[in-house]
Design an enzyme around this catalytic site. Structure first.
Site, mmCIF file in Angstrom:
data_model
loop_
_atom_site.group_PDB
_atom_site.id
_atom_site.type_symbol
_atom_site.label_atom_id
_atom_site.label_comp_id
_atom_site.label_asym_id
_atom_site.label_seq_id
_atom_site.Cartn_x
_atom_site.Cartn_y
_atom_site.Cartn_z
ATOM 1 N N HIS A 149 -7.158 -4.640 10.427
ATOM 2 C CA HIS A 149 -6.923 -4.418 8.998
ATOM 3 C C HIS A 149 -5.662 -5.143 8.535
ATOM 4 C CE1 HIS A 149 -4.605 -0.405 9.859
ATOM 5 N NE2 HIS A 149 -3.731 -1.334 9.618
ATOM 6 N N ASP A 184 0.821 -1.216 0.000
ATOM 7 C CA ASP A 184 0.000 0.000 0.000
ATOM 8 C C ASP A 184 0.855 1.266 0.000
ATOM 9 O OD1 ASP A 184 0.940 -0.502 2.571
ATOM 10 O OD2 ASP A 184 -1.033 -0.894 3.425
ATOM 11 N N GLU A 198 -9.651 -1.902 5.621
ATOM 12 C CA GLU A 198 -10.238 -1.622 6.920
ATOM 13 C C GLU A 198 -11.474 -2.486 7.146
ATOM 14 O OE1 GLU A 198 -8.535 0.133 8.884
ATOM 15 O OE2 GLU A 198 -8.060 2.152 8.180
ATOM 16 N N ASN A 257 -7.343 -2.692 14.577
ATOM 17 C CA ASN A 257 -8.751 -2.954 14.207
ATOM 18 C C ASN A 257 -8.877 -4.154 13.273
ATOM 19 O OD1 ASN A 257 -7.760 -1.984 11.809
ATOM 20 N ND2 ASN A 257 -9.168 -0.261 11.628
#
Ligand code: F6R
Length: 249
Positions: free
Chosen positions: A144, A73, A149, A142
């Site tokens: 991801h 990314d 996400e 979280n």
């Protein structure tokens, strides 16, 4: 129907040994196949892993000369030479320190005028390279993976995405003005699951809940890393703190 192949879980006493175990997997694969297509992650967790690879390279134990890399990314709107970009991170922690061929290094271009086009170009480049042989991952608190996400589609491909508030907060330190971009371009979950092998490195207490969710929670978009359980060859390499909430029965 969900298949629930249990990932291999490797638990080490501390962060340094977890990073060195993950680095050893990378080195084993690259020694077996010098032109390995290696998927790379950034973030704090990966720094000691890259330190191990650099030390092994300096000791003459491994060469990256024929390897091809694809990063997961990049932030939208950042040029490659922006010090907060993942491109800059990779140069600092790996590319400038080993014998990797700059022509074989790939990252999504976050500064591209059309991020959708750039995402499609990136997907095709991975395909042209023959797909990723070994994909390294971190995990967000979280759940991801890459910048997929919670809510992300398991068949998603490389695409522009919005970052959650908690992810932007977690990455504030990398931006001198504290202003983290709101968007990024990331390999999709489907792209990640196409890799032949996946190694996720998780260290520290902040990752314990996400690791438990990924390994023992329901497989679904609430914890994108849980989709890794659909992959036949995935290892979670954790230190004791990150593994603290895994239950054994
Ligand atoms: C980085 C990436 C992210 C990170 C994750 C954990 O390329 O794709 O998924 O792996 O946010 O980051 P750290 O290691 O900084 O906690």
């Amino acid at each position: 129907m969900d298949t629930t192949t249990r990932p291999v879980v490797i638990i080490r006493d501390d962060t340094a040994s977890a990073a060195s175990s993950a680095a050893k997997i990378v080195m084993d694969r690259i020694r077996a196949r010098s032109d390995l297509v290696l998927g790379l992650a950034t973030g704090r967790t990966q720094v000691p892993l890259y330190d191990h690879l650099v030390a092994a390279y300096r000791a003459g134990e491994v060469s990256f000369a024929h390897a091809v890399t694809f990063n997961l990314d990049e932030y939208a709107g950042l040029r490659r030479d922006d010090p907060s970009s993942f491109a800059a991170y990779m140069h600092q922690h790996l590319f400038d320190e080993v014998d990797i061929d700059p022509a074989r290094v790939n990252l999504p271009d976050g500064a591209a005028a059309d991020l959708d086009l750039e995402a499609n170009r990136y997907e095709k480049a991975i395909e042209t390279a023959g797909g990723v042989d070994l994909q390294l991952l971190g995990i967000g608190a979280n759940g991801h993976i890459g910048f997929n996400e919670p809510g992300a589609d398991p068949v998603s491909r490389t695409r522009p995405v919005s970052l959650s508030g908690s992810t932007r907060q977690a990455n504030r330190d990398f931006f001198p003005d504290g202003r983290v971009p709101e968007r990024a371009i990331t390999m999709g979950i489907g792209t990640i699951l196409d890799a032949a092998e996946i190694v996720l490195l998780a260290t520290g207490p902040a990752k314990a809940a996400a690791v438990r969710q990924a390994l023992q929670g329901p497989i679904g978009p609430d914890c994108p890393a849980s989709f890794l359980r659909r992959h036949p060859r995935v290892s979670f390499v954790c230190d004791r703190e990150a593994a603290a909430e895994i239950s054994y029965h």
